[in-house]
Design a protein around this motif. Structure first.
Motif, short mmCIF file in Angstrom:
data_model
loop_
_atom_site.label_atom_id
_atom_site.label_comp_id
_atom_site.label_asym_id
_atom_site.label_seq_id
_atom_site.Cartn_x
_atom_site.Cartn_y
_atom_site.Cartn_z
N UNK A 162 0.81 -1.23 0.00
CA UNK A 162 0.00 0.00 0.00
C UNK A 162 0.84 1.28 0.00
N UNK A 163 1.98 1.27 -0.67
CA UNK A 163 2.80 2.48 -0.80
C UNK A 163 2.46 3.21 -2.09
N UNK A 164 2.65 4.53 -2.09
CA UNK A 164 2.28 5.34 -3.25
C UNK A 164 3.33 6.44 -3.46
N UNK A 165 3.95 6.43 -4.65
CA UNK A 165 4.83 7.52 -5.08
C UNK A 165 4.13 8.18 -6.25
N UNK A 166 3.79 9.45 -6.11
CA UNK A 166 2.92 10.08 -7.11
C UNK A 166 3.65 10.45 -8.40
N UNK A 167 4.96 10.62 -8.35
CA UNK A 167 5.70 11.07 -9.52
C UNK A 167 6.49 9.97 -10.18
N UNK A 168 7.62 10.35 -10.79
CA UNK A 168 8.52 9.41 -11.44
C UNK A 168 9.50 8.81 -10.44
N UNK A 169 10.07 7.67 -10.80
CA UNK A 169 11.12 7.04 -9.99
C UNK A 169 12.28 6.67 -10.89
N UNK A 170 13.48 7.10 -10.47
CA UNK A 170 14.72 6.74 -11.16
C UNK A 170 15.61 6.02 -10.17
N UNK A 171 16.09 4.85 -10.53
CA UNK A 171 17.03 4.09 -9.71
C UNK A 171 18.31 3.92 -10.53
N UNK A 172 19.34 4.66 -10.13
CA UNK A 172 20.59 4.67 -10.90
C UNK A 172 21.36 3.37 -10.71
N UNK A 173 22.24 3.09 -11.68
CA UNK A 173 23.15 1.97 -11.53
C UNK A 173 24.07 2.20 -10.34
N UNK A 174 24.25 1.19 -9.52
CA UNK A 174 25.01 1.36 -8.28
C UNK A 174 26.51 1.36 -8.49
N UNK A 175 27.26 2.02 -7.58
CA UNK A 175 28.72 2.05 -7.68
C UNK A 175 29.36 0.86 -6.97
N UNK A 176 30.61 0.57 -7.34
CA UNK A 176 31.39 -0.41 -6.60
C UNK A 176 31.75 0.16 -5.23
N UNK A 177 32.14 -0.71 -4.32
CA UNK A 177 32.41 -0.28 -2.96
C UNK A 177 33.67 0.52 -2.78
#
Length: 597
Positions: A162-177
């Motif tokens: 039941x979560x709601x994000x009203x806009x856009x979502x961007x999930x970037x490629x993650x960096x190495x440690x």
């Protein structure tokens, strides 16, 4: 009748005098007309040059809004019977200085030129795209949370039901440690390499450092160790292939911007500053690539890159050129190694939801799972999800976003109060009417109903605790500028605590925690309880728990945790045209800043 000779001579003299007067009058009139024409022509050209410069300002404003603030100016653009050039300088997270120069007829051989300077600022409220910026720690959602706005995260997003994000979502490629390549220096081996100006007769404008990765994959970001002199404009950084020991100008793999606002002066001196790129370029192990920095000459506003004379880096070398993009550019070697880091891409990032996890806009992520998406979806893998718009399988991972404040910025604030006359040792545990500028070696606790006028900057080496109904307000003497409270420890807020700017323009009061949640077992850097809190909070290495029923002008953190039944309604946030939700993010001219010369 015969005329006498003496009388005839006198008449002739009078005729010559009359002719001389007439000739002088004609020449005077012609000369005056010519001077008037030249002055009128110069005045007309000056007005045209001013109009052309103002056209450059208009272009810059439109481009800043079109690109979400990433527009970096232009060298020369023809316009009418002249041309203009534009430079953009970031003054802080929301303000940019636009300098546009108009030329008649061109930049190379100007008869007339005029310079127009003006400050452009992001507005507040409806002139921002509502957003939240999260680092590699990502965003964790429990159940029944609402985020009104859009999210740009450099790490994964996970949520329950039941979560709601009203806009856009961007999930970037993650960096190495850890960095794949890096070089730094210590003590007397560290020297200055100056660029962006003429040095000893050499136009050291474009600088490059080569490197060879030890692994194959995407390049997530680079970091350069710099300081600046004056206030140089933002500059372009490129990743290029190698062309027989020099940067390959026709093989640019990615482009990014080094924001001037993230680089500090000396003191405090050198600091590493991150640069991300428009795409994530794929690079191959043991292959030579170049980090290329492109500037223009300005004797009063230039850059200094830390140079290691010990030359401890063995997988590359630096060089400089007066113009990297000319027909056959000349590259000159540099004695040393310029300090840098390269960070490769890490693990796969994703957004994963539970039952009835709704995103009203589009989603951009490598892996999408269990979402109801209102618009388009860009991904490599998708499962158990519905897409209301167009599916775009095989899409590249989004590039990461640089945080708006660098470690060098924080060091600069600390340096301003790291003096005996502005340092106090011991805890503050009761209300004070005024606080700062000051370094407090200890903790600060305001229990309830304190009203404190803040003079920036404040550096607290311990923890900050605000229990309830406290007001921290930036002193009106700061005008439209903003203030900061830097906290090395944790920050805890109860209820109804208000952090306020001066009330003028876009003035803000920000609480910034340097607490490292990663190094401290996941303990949150900033914990805000429910109801009535507001302000700007920043924790580039920490986790923030924003609570419920609070209002934030901006919130940036390495990681954000929303437990259950929380509502985040951002007044301002990450301004970017990548976000389709909310009012358009716009830059507008600040009244009273127009200058022409």
């Amino acid at each position: 009748m015969r005329i006498k000779t003496k009388e005839g001579g006198q008449i002739l003299i009078l005729v010559f005098i009359a002719l001389g007067v007439a000739l002088f009058t004609v020449l005077f009139i012609i000369g005056g007309a010519q001077i008037y024409f030249q002055n009128a022509s110069y005045s007309a050209d000056a007005e045209k040059a001013t109009a052309i410069a103002e056209a450059g300002v208009d272009k810059a404003l439109a481009s800043l809004n079109k690109t979400g603030g990433s527009y970096n100016g232009e060298a020369e653009t023809s316009f009418g019977n002249g041309s203009y050039s534009v430079t953009i300088t970031s003054q802080d997270a929301g303000d940019k200085l636009i300098q546009s120069t108009g030329y008649i007829p061109n930049k190379s051989n100007p008869k007339v030129k005029r310079v127009v300077k003006i400050t452009a600022s992001r507005g507040i409220g409806t002139s921002f795209v509502y957003g939240i910026q999260v680092g590699e720690g990502g965003l964790e959602l429990g159940n029944s949370n609402v985020i009104t706005g859009s999210v740009y995260s450099n790490g994964s997003i996970s949520g329950g039901n039941e979560n709601n994000i009203t806009g856009d979502v961007w999930v970037a490629g993650g960096p190495a440690g850890s960095p794949d390549q890096e070089t730094d220096c210590t003590d007397s081996n560290c020297q200055d390499f100056i660029f962006g100006k003429v040095v000893n007769g050499n136009s050291q404008l474009d600088v490059a450092q080569s490197f060879q990765p030890t692994s194959t994959g995407s390049l997530n970001k680079v970091s350069l160790k710099l300081y600046k002199v004056g206030n140089p404009p933002d500059i372009t950084v490129r990743i290029t292939a190698d062309d027989n020991g020099k940067p390959a100008k026709n093989s640019v793999l990615a482009t990014g911007i080094l924001y001037s606002s993230l680089v500090t002066a000396n003191p405090p001196g050198f600091g590493f500053v991150d640069i991300t790129f428009n795409t994530l370029p794929n690079i191959i192990e043991n292959t030579t690539y170049w980090i290329l920095v492109d500037t223009s000459a300005d004797s009063g506003n230039f850059w200094v890159w830390q140079n290691d004379l010990a030359q401890t880096y063995t997988r590359g070398s630096p060089a400089w050129s007066p113009n990297w993009n000319t027909g056959n550019p000349t590259w000159n070697s540099v004695n040393g190694d310029l300090s840098f880091k390269t960070i490769m891409g890490g693990g796969i990032t994703s957004i994963t939801g539970g039952n009835n996890f709704v995103v009203g806009g589009s989603v951009h992520a490598n892996t999408i799972s269990s979402l109801a998406i209102g618009q388009d979806a860009y991904y490599q893998t998708i499962s158990n999800s519905t897409v209301g718009g167009v599916s775009q399988p095989g899409s590249a991972d989004p590039p990461p976003k640089v945080f708006p404040i660098s470690d060098a910025n924080v060091a600069d604030w600390k340096n301003q109060v790291d003096k005996p006359e502005t340092t106090t040792v011991g805890d503050i545990t009761s209300c004070v009417s005024t606080l700062g500028p000051i370094k407090i070696v200890g903790n600060v606790t305001f229990n309830s109903n304190c009203s404190v006028v803040i003079k920036s900057p404040i550096w607290i080496t311990g923890n900050l605790i605000l229990n309830s109904n406290n007001i921290l307000e930036l002193d009106p003497i700061y005008g439209t500028t903003s203030g900061v409270v830097v906290v090395d420890g944790t920050v805890t807020l109860g209820s109804n605590n208000r952090l306020q700017g001066t009330g003028l323009g876009s003035s803000l009061l920000m609480v910034l925690s340097t607490y490292d949640s990663m190094a401290n077992g996941g303990i949150s850097a900033i914990v805000i309880n429910n109801t009535g809190n507001n302000g700007v909070y920043y924790a580039s290495k920490g986790i923030v728990e924003p609570g419920n029923n609070n209002t934030y002008k901006e919130l940036t953190a390495w990681g954000i945790k929303l437990i259950n039944n929380s509502t985040i309604n951002y007044e301002t946030g990450l301004s970017s045209t990548l976000f389709s939700s909310g009012p358009s993010g716009t830059y507008s001219l600040v009244r009273g800043t127009y200058q022409v010369k």
